[in-house]
Design an enzyme around this catalytic site. Structure first.
Site, PDB file in Angstrom:
ATOM      1  N   HIS A 245      -8.120   1.070  -0.155  1.00 26.44           N
ATOM      2  CA  HIS A 245      -7.424  -0.060  -0.798  1.00 26.44           C
ATOM      3  C   HIS A 245      -6.015   0.355  -1.219  1.00 26.44           C
ATOM      4  O   HIS A 245      -5.033  -0.363  -0.939  1.00 26.44           O
ATOM      5  CB  HIS A 245      -8.239  -0.523  -2.003  1.00 26.44           C
ATOM      6  CG  HIS A 245      -7.525  -1.472  -2.903  1.00 26.44           C
ATOM      7  ND1 HIS A 245      -7.779  -2.831  -2.921  1.00 26.44           N
ATOM      8  CD2 HIS A 245      -6.558  -1.271  -3.852  1.00 26.44           C
ATOM      9  CE1 HIS A 245      -7.001  -3.414  -3.820  1.00 26.44           C
ATOM     10  NE2 HIS A 245      -6.257  -2.489  -4.407  1.00 26.44           N
ATOM     11  N   GLU A 246      -5.899   1.493  -1.883  1.00 27.45           N
ATOM     12  CA  GLU A 246      -4.580   1.939  -2.351  1.00 27.45           C
ATOM     13  C   GLU A 246      -3.654   2.263  -1.181  1.00 27.45           C
ATOM     14  O   GLU A 246      -2.453   1.957  -1.220  1.00 27.45           O
ATOM     15  CB  GLU A 246      -4.733   3.161  -3.256  1.00 27.45           C
ATOM     16  CG  GLU A 246      -5.447   2.887  -4.569  1.00 27.45           C
ATOM     17  CD  GLU A 246      -4.807   1.766  -5.363  1.00 27.45           C
ATOM     18  OE1 GLU A 246      -3.566   1.638  -5.326  1.00 27.45           O
ATOM     19  OE2 GLU A 246      -5.541   1.006  -6.013  1.00 27.45           O
TER      20      GLU A 246
ATOM     21  N   HIS B  17      -1.955  -0.735   0.330  1.00 28.71           N
ATOM     22  CA  HIS B  17      -0.725  -1.147  -0.333  1.00 28.71           C
ATOM     23  C   HIS B  17       0.487  -0.448   0.285  1.00 28.71           C
ATOM     24  O   HIS B  17       1.554  -1.040   0.457  1.00 28.71           O
ATOM     25  CB  HIS B  17      -0.788  -0.804  -1.835  1.00 28.71           C
ATOM     26  CG  HIS B  17      -1.668  -1.703  -2.628  1.00 28.71           C
ATOM     27  ND1 HIS B  17      -1.614  -3.073  -2.540  1.00 28.71           N
ATOM     28  CD2 HIS B  17      -2.633  -1.431  -3.558  1.00 28.71           C
ATOM     29  CE1 HIS B  17      -2.492  -3.606  -3.371  1.00 28.71           C
ATOM     30  NE2 HIS B  17      -3.122  -2.629  -4.001  1.00 28.71           N
TER      31      HIS B  17
ATOM     32  N   GLU C  19      -3.498  -7.768  -4.076  1.00 32.24           N
ATOM     33  CA  GLU C  19      -4.771  -7.119  -4.336  1.00 32.24           C
ATOM     34  C   GLU C  19      -5.853  -7.647  -3.405  1.00 32.24           C
ATOM     35  O   GLU C  19      -6.662  -6.875  -2.865  1.00 32.24           O
ATOM     36  CB  GLU C  19      -5.180  -7.319  -5.799  1.00 32.24           C
ATOM     37  CG  GLU C  19      -4.274  -6.642  -6.804  1.00 32.24           C
ATOM     38  CD  GLU C  19      -4.186  -5.137  -6.604  1.00 32.24           C
ATOM     39  OE1 GLU C  19      -5.168  -4.540  -6.128  1.00 32.24           O
ATOM     40  OE2 GLU C  19      -3.132  -4.562  -6.920  1.00 32.24           O
TER      41      GLU C  19
END
Length: 305
Positions: A142-143, A146, A220
């Site tokens: 997930h990070e 980004h 997100e």
């Protein structure tokens, strides 16, 4: 973005472009208004905003790590953490970011840096203690999404105007209360100029605040989707989200307050107990919405869609 296997998101790209365009207009009006009110304040606003933007853009990774008390770790210091990052890089064809650990019991993670070469992914010791390797992989994917989507850099740039306007508002109020507004025998225009400065800064801050919050909520969801598709385990990411959100509720209020300024960059928001906020002001979408999206992706993957 084209050089990685992370799923692209046209909705995120269009939102980033619109946000930057609108913030650019706000910035132009912001500086122009200062020149109209007072050339001195105009020069101050222009120089101050430019210096702050330069520092935030080029040193955002260092400043964020410093503020979170994070430190970079080598593969020898954190072999398991580096191993998870290496697997994600192999799956995504993304360059490996620097890896850092922040010594805090607040279970969370964040990514920062102006581009992939300067990117750093930081996890807290609290997160490492609570998640199993599969859940940790989902969070880190997930990070890194980004970074691949480049929304980390956009958020860094987008947030500078709000912070700058907020500082000017605070400075103007304090200077006015202790100086300009108290001068009864001085220039009567001083108070009016200060009021105008504070008003313009407050409006700029409010607009930039709402724009960055809206972008933050969407990014997100985009990172959740990209991570779930990359790892093929949306249920693991959902488990990590549920676990982190539940554990944050048990963290002492003092620790949560120290972490709250970084909510926009966190995997999950660190809210103090009893805190409630409207969806308009939130940095993250509601947990139920994130879990519903992951459940939908899981169903689609099981059907081979």
């Amino acid at each position: 973005m084209a050089r990685t296997r992370y799923a692209s998101d046209r909705g995120l790209t269009s939102r980033m472009l619109v946000t930057m365009f609108l913030l650019g207009l706000v910035y132009v009006v912001f500086v122009t208004a200062f020149f109209v009110i007072s050339p001195t304040w105009g020069v101050f606003a222009l120089i101050g905003a430019s210096v702050f933007l330069f520092a935030q853009y080029f040193f955002s990774d260092r400043m964020t790590l410093f503020a979170m008390h994070g430190r970079e770790v080598t593969p020898d210091e954190a072999p398991e953490l580096h191993g998870v990052i290496d697997r994600i890089c192999a799956m995504s064809d993304a360059p490996k970011p620097r890896v850092a650990i922040a010594d805090t019991d607040v279970p969370n993670a964040f990514a920062t840096g102006r581009n992939q070469k300067k990117a750093v992914v930081c996890v807290t010791t609290g997160l490492l203690r609570r998640l199993d390797p599969v859940e940790l992989e989902g969070v880190l994917a997930h990070e890194m999404a980004h970074i691949a989507h480049k929304d980390v850099a956009v958020m860094t740039i987008a947030s500078f105007l709000g912070v700058c306007a907020g500082l000017i508002t605070r400075f103007g109020l304090e200077w006015g209360l202790w100086g300009g507004f108290s001068r009864r025998d001085g220039d009567q225009n001083t108070g009016l100029v200060l009021l105008a400065v504070v008003a313009v800064s407050a409006v700029a801050y409010a607009i930039s605040f709402l724009l960055t919050r809206a972008l933050s909520r969407y990014r997100e969801l985009s990172a959740d989707r990209a991570a779930a598709l990359l790892t093929g385990r949306p249920s693991s990411l959902a488990s990590a989200l549920t676990k982190v959100s539940g554990e944050i509720a048990r963290i002492p209020t003092k620790d949560l307050r120290a972490a709250e300024p970084f909510n926009a960059f966190f995997f999950a928001p660190a809210f103090t107990k009893g805190f409630s906020v409207s969806s308009l002001l939130a940095t993250h979408p509601p947990l139920d919405k994130r879990l519903a999206q992951l459940s939908k992706i899981s169903d689609q993957m099981s059907r081979g869609v």
